[in-house]
Enzyme design. Structure first.
Site, PDB file in Angstrom:
ATOM      1  N   ASP A 459      48.772  37.271  34.973  1.00  0.00           N
ATOM      2  CA  ASP A 459      47.673  37.234  34.024  1.00  0.00           C
ATOM      3  C   ASP A 459      47.366  38.623  33.474  1.00  0.00           C
ATOM      4  OD1 ASP A 459      46.906  37.908  36.640  1.00  0.00           O
ATOM      5  OD2 ASP A 459      44.813  37.409  36.260  1.00  0.00           O
ATOM      6  N   ARG A 463      44.255  44.982  37.528  1.00  0.00           N
ATOM      7  CA  ARG A 463      43.209  44.799  38.530  1.00  0.00           C
ATOM      8  C   ARG A 463      43.760  44.142  39.794  1.00  0.00           C
ATOM      9  NH1 ARG A 463      40.434  40.558  34.572  1.00  0.00           N
ATOM     10  NH2 ARG A 463      41.404  38.613  35.267  1.00  0.00           N
ATOM     11  N   GLU A 465      44.476  41.391  41.048  1.00  0.00           N
ATOM     12  CA  GLU A 465      44.800  39.985  40.812  1.00  0.00           C
ATOM     13  C   GLU A 465      46.295  39.892  40.533  1.00  0.00           C
ATOM     14  OE1 GLU A 465      42.931  36.173  38.412  1.00  0.00           O
ATOM     15  OE2 GLU A 465      42.013  38.135  38.235  1.00  0.00           O
ATOM     16  N   GLU A 745      41.860  39.953  27.298  1.00  0.00           N
ATOM     17  CA  GLU A 745      41.468  38.711  27.973  1.00  0.00           C
ATOM     18  C   GLU A 745      40.324  38.018  27.248  1.00  0.00           C
ATOM     19  OE1 GLU A 745      40.397  37.316  32.547  1.00  0.00           O
ATOM     20  OE2 GLU A 745      40.250  39.435  31.992  1.00  0.00           O
ATOM     21  N   HIS A 766      46.225  41.091  28.555  1.00  0.00           N
ATOM     22  CA  HIS A 766      46.194  39.705  29.002  1.00  0.00           C
ATOM     23  C   HIS A 766      46.830  38.892  27.877  1.00  0.00           C
ATOM     24  CE1 HIS A 766      43.887  38.139  32.503  1.00  0.00           C
ATOM     25  NE2 HIS A 766      44.035  36.969  31.924  1.00  0.00           N
TER      26      HIS A 766
END
Length: 882
Positions: A459, A463, A465, A745, A766
């Site tokens: 994604d 970060r 993630e 994003e 993103h």
């Protein structure tokens, strides 16, 4: 003149370490038009002279120049095979064209090596790197040598002090307990007669490192607790004998100078801990200890011949400046996934530390909040006086800027280079327009792909993630397949999509799936970790998109059961053909959401059932392609029932949609779910909702990819262009005007006053909204696939002019060769330039043409709103009046 330009294997120029017979394809070049292949001939041999043939097709009467899979070919493990092809077409014959491939270990029962680890059980929470090594003897002159390698964790493999291969972050990220890739390398030139040494540096990586996001009870050791290496090398001598050298308990291990390495947090390298000559024969330095053998299920091993992560473009820094707060910052000018290489002179104990980040705040200072827990830091500690060049090995960072926390002396631009890192894929799609903002948008979409295709489709790259969210991968797939040769990338990842499906066929939100079965205080886990509409539909949509792009039935065969199981899951959990299951993301982060919510206003029942119908319809098409007649009958019936239920549920008696949102109308139109008698009313409803928002979109992940399509497919090309070219919030070009170099994003990730969207989920890299790219290609440029002859065997070239653009150029390097469309508006006419590859055909459509002034030998006839002609291969220039 007729010649073969190149041969490909599984759509790649190079395959080293494959464990199956690849599909062969070739591109042809001719100085004539209307060239169609008549025959082909293919041979595979063990030697370059083709004296020891293992395959000899003979002359085959066929125009097929792709998806050629020889039958009954027996291959041996870790061996090079030579391939040659020649064809005839239009009375001409080519010369032989040649290539080669290397096999990996074909049968997992042939592995004699074991996994060896230099870590202790107590190291399970340790992020250090380790060395493993051993020595061996090359007894006589070597003919060829190959090594197959993988690891639990990440590895760099060395022979006689040299790193083997150019791959990075190997063996990549897979659902390790069910699927682990190994890589194979030809190492003949690395060896010498006499004593040799082999070794590797290992690090935590995705296997045992910290992965996930806040709230997961288990944040590390998702697959195992200790790193380990597996390697098996065959050495074949000139005299016909051979030796096998493998990892076993005779190897030794030690701590490496990589004292810390994590995907999210970066790397710390202590030069004082280097062991000189550690991967060379005769090394006596260092404190070495016996390795431990780790048990592992060898049945999950699979050879990876291509699609590995590599260091790609070099990006030089643009500026070094001081922020208002006094920080020294490097600006590389491009948001990206990359590793910074530093060259510097220092003294023992000096420290270089760089902290990477994406954006500056409204005052021009370092902004780290959107990284959440990720540190994105690289640190080098000098072990001795001198000049060093250092680049991290076992991490990657998402950034445009780097804060210089410490540095020996005065840093300059010459001290730093960023190496973009992503899966090695060939660029296949090119787009240019007369509008600089659209060109920047195309650039941003491409760099969003590069940044997030680091072995899996993540994604975001910055970060804590960086997970393989299936929704992002699904909506961006068509765009990605144009821009880069994604076949190997998606084929590998789709294997994990299937591996991580539930027994009932549910598809995980993220693949590889580190969420399911992981308890924690997280809103996601509390509601469900799999089977969200648009996300889970990746199991059907991506294989079908690959089929359209490459014309490849094989990917449909491979993924067929996965596709079918997902359809069955939706059927099982639907109620009277309305599908809605546990946690649904719906029209994720749409702007029509309630204040403080991520969930758009379109009801889940509608989006879920729309995707239920859409994926079922695509599955029926896949079943037809593969000749699965019983499934065609069964799932056509299911599709008709779902569509009927959708229409009776989400349209009222007046033909109005029950959900008055842009996305509801978009998916109903694009997925062809609107009753014919209500179609124009639905189109007008979408236009009304667009007007209500001052001609701006308020859509999220579900509606955005198809918005311009829903307009242009229903007679409103002008409105689609108007929407595309908006440059105030919210719009694609708003991000461009705000200085973006990748796709964000959130539509308003950075507000006009420089303030940020909420820091907890605000990536500036993103790719999901970059899905507009497929409209730019398919409609604006007019490069379209014919489903009946996919892979651009027959193309439909139908550009829609508009947007006050003076020109649009597009090229897609298909499996057959480059397909090109270039239209330009002249004072009194429109000119369309078209290139059609040898051995293919196309339908050329002239948008709103009133008169063809110069047809270049083609016969154009009038159709509904355009003129069209059928064309064979060649280059054409058509002049017409609109």
């Amino acid at each position: 003149m007729l010649k073969i330009n190149e041969i490909r294997m599984d759509y790649e120029k190079e395959q080293i370490g494959i464990t199956h017979i690849p599909e062969f394809s070739w591109t042809l070049e001719s100085d004539k038009r209307n060239v169609r292949q008549d025959t082909w001939e293919l041979e595979i041999a063990e030697d370059k002279a083709f004296e020891k043939k293992v395959c000899k097709s003979g002359r085959v009467n066929s125009d097929a120049s792709a998806q050629i899979i020889p039958e009954n070919v027996k291959l041996e493990s870790q061996k090079k095979y030579f391939v040659r092809v020649k064809v005839t077409a239009n009375g001409e014959e080519t010369e032989w064209a040649e290539t080669a491939f290397v096999t990996g270990i074909l049968d997992n029962s042939q592995w004699k090596a074991v996994f060896v680890s230099a870590e202790e059980e107590a190291d399970k929470d340790n992020s250090k790197g380790t060395y493993v090594r051993n020595e061996f003897t090359v007894k006589k002159p070597v003919k060829e040598a190959y090594v197959s390698v993988t690891a639990l964790g990440l590895y760099h493999f060395y022979l006689n002090g040299r790193k083997v291969g150019n791959d990075e972050l190997t063996p990549g990220w897979t659902s390790y307990r069910k699927h682990l890739c190994f890589q194979t390398y030809e190492v003949t030139d690395y060896l010498k007669e006499g004593k040799n040494a082999a070794g590797a540096v290992l690090a935590a990586g995705w296997y045992k490192g910290k992965m996930g996001f806040e709230g997961l009870e288990k944040s590390r050791n998702h697959y195992g607790e200790n790193t380990a290496l597996l390697a098996q090398m065959v050495i074949r001598y000139v005299d016909g004998t051979e030796d096998l050298f493998v990892t076993d308990e005779n190897w030794s291990g030690a701590d490496a100078p990589v004292v810390f390495a994590e995907i999210y947090d970066g790397e710390i390298y202590d030069g004082a801990k280097e062991i000189k000559g550690w991967a060379e024969a005769g090394c006596t330095a260092g404190q070495w200890k016996p390795v431990r053998k780790l048990d592992y299920d060898f049945s999950v091993l699979t050879g990876q011949g291509s699609g590995k992560v590599s260091l790609m473009e070099e990006v030089k820094p643009k500026n070094i400046f001081e922020t208002p707060q006094g920080d020294l910052v490097i600006d590389f000018g491009q948001n990206m996934s990359a590793l910074i290489q530093v060259t510097a002179a220092g003294k023992k104990g000096d420290v270089i530390r760089l902290d990477c980040f994406e954006v500056l705040d409204s005052k021009g200072n370092v902004y780290l909040d959107n990284l959440r827990g990720a540190k994105e830091s690289l640190q080098y500690i000098f072990g001795e006086d001198g000049t060093i060049t250092y680049r991290p090995s076992f991490t990657f960072m998402g950034f445009r800027y780097a804060k210089i926390v410490s540095f020996p002396g005065e840093p300059s631009l010459d001290n730093f280079t960023a190496n973009a890192i992503h899966t090695k894929m060939e660029r296949t799609g090119f787009l240019e327009t007369s509008n600089p903002d659209l060109n920047q948008l195309a650039h941003n979409i491409l760099w969003g792909l590069k940044s997030n295709f680091v072995d899996v489709p993540t994604d975001c790259p910055q970060r804590d993630e960086r997970l393989g969210w299936t929704g992002d991968a699904e909506i961006f797939c068509r765009t990605a397949c144009f821009l880069e040769n994604t076949y190997s990338f998606y084929r590998k990842w789709l294997r994990d999509v299937e591996a991580d499906q539930t027994e009932e066929g549910g598809v995980a939100h993220v693949v590889p799936d580190i969420i399911s079965g992981n308890e924690g205080d997280n809103w996601l886990l509390e509601q469900g970790s799999h089977s969200a509409a648009a996300w889970a539909d990746v199991a059907v949509i991506n294989p079908w998109t690959m089929y359209l792009t490459f014309g490849d039935k094989e990917i449909l065969k491979i993924q067929y059961n996965s596709m079918k199981n997902w359809i069955n899951f939706m059927r099982e959990y639907s109620v009277d053909y309305i599908w809605n299951y546990k946690l649904q993301f719906g029209d994720w982060v749409a702007l029509d959401a309630e204040e403080g919510s991520y969930f758009g206003a379109t009801p889940n029942e509608l989006t879920c059932t729309a995707y239920f119908a859409y994926s079922t319809g695509l599955f029926v098409k896949a079943a037809e392609v593969l000749g699965c007649t019983e499934d065609v009958k069964e799932y056509t019936d299911l599709y008709n029932k779902v569509v009927d239920k959708f229409q009776r549920t989400f349209f009222d008696e007046n033909g109005e949609m029950t959900a008055q949102t842009q996305t509801a109308h978009i998916v109903a139109l694009y997925f062809e779910l609107v009753p014919e008698k209500y179609k124009e009313k639905t189109v007008q409803g979408l236009l009304r909702l667009l007007k209500k928002e001052n001609d701006h979109l308020v859509t999220g992940f579900v509606g955005t990819p198809y918005f311009c399509h829903a307009l242009s497919q229903n007679g409103h090309v002008k409105e689609a262009y108007d929407l595309l070219l908006k440059d105030d919030f919210p719009s694609w070009l708003y991000q461009v005007k705000m200085g973006a170099t990748t796709v964000w994003e959130h539509w308003d990730g950075l507000k006009p006053d420089g303030t940020m969207w909420s820091a907890d989920m605000n990536s500036f890299n993103h790719y999901a909204y970059g899905s507009i790219g497929e409209w730019l290609v398919r409609v604006m440029a007019g490069l379209e696939v014919d489903e009946k002859e996919p892979g651009y065997k027959h193309s439909v070239i139908y550009p829609r002019m508009g947007g006050n653009l003076d020109y649009v150029k597009a090229e897609y390097r298909s499996v057959y060769g480059p397909v090109r469309s270039f239209w330009e508006e002249k004072t009194e006419e429109t000119v369309l330039h078209v290139s059609i590859p040898v051995n293919t055909t196309a339908t050329i459509c002239l948008d709103a043409a009133k008169e063809v002034k110069a047809a270049d030998g083609l016969n154009f006839t009038a159709a509904d709103g355009f003129m069209k002609a059928e064309a064979g291969s060649g280059d054409y220039e058509i002049h017409f009046v609109r």
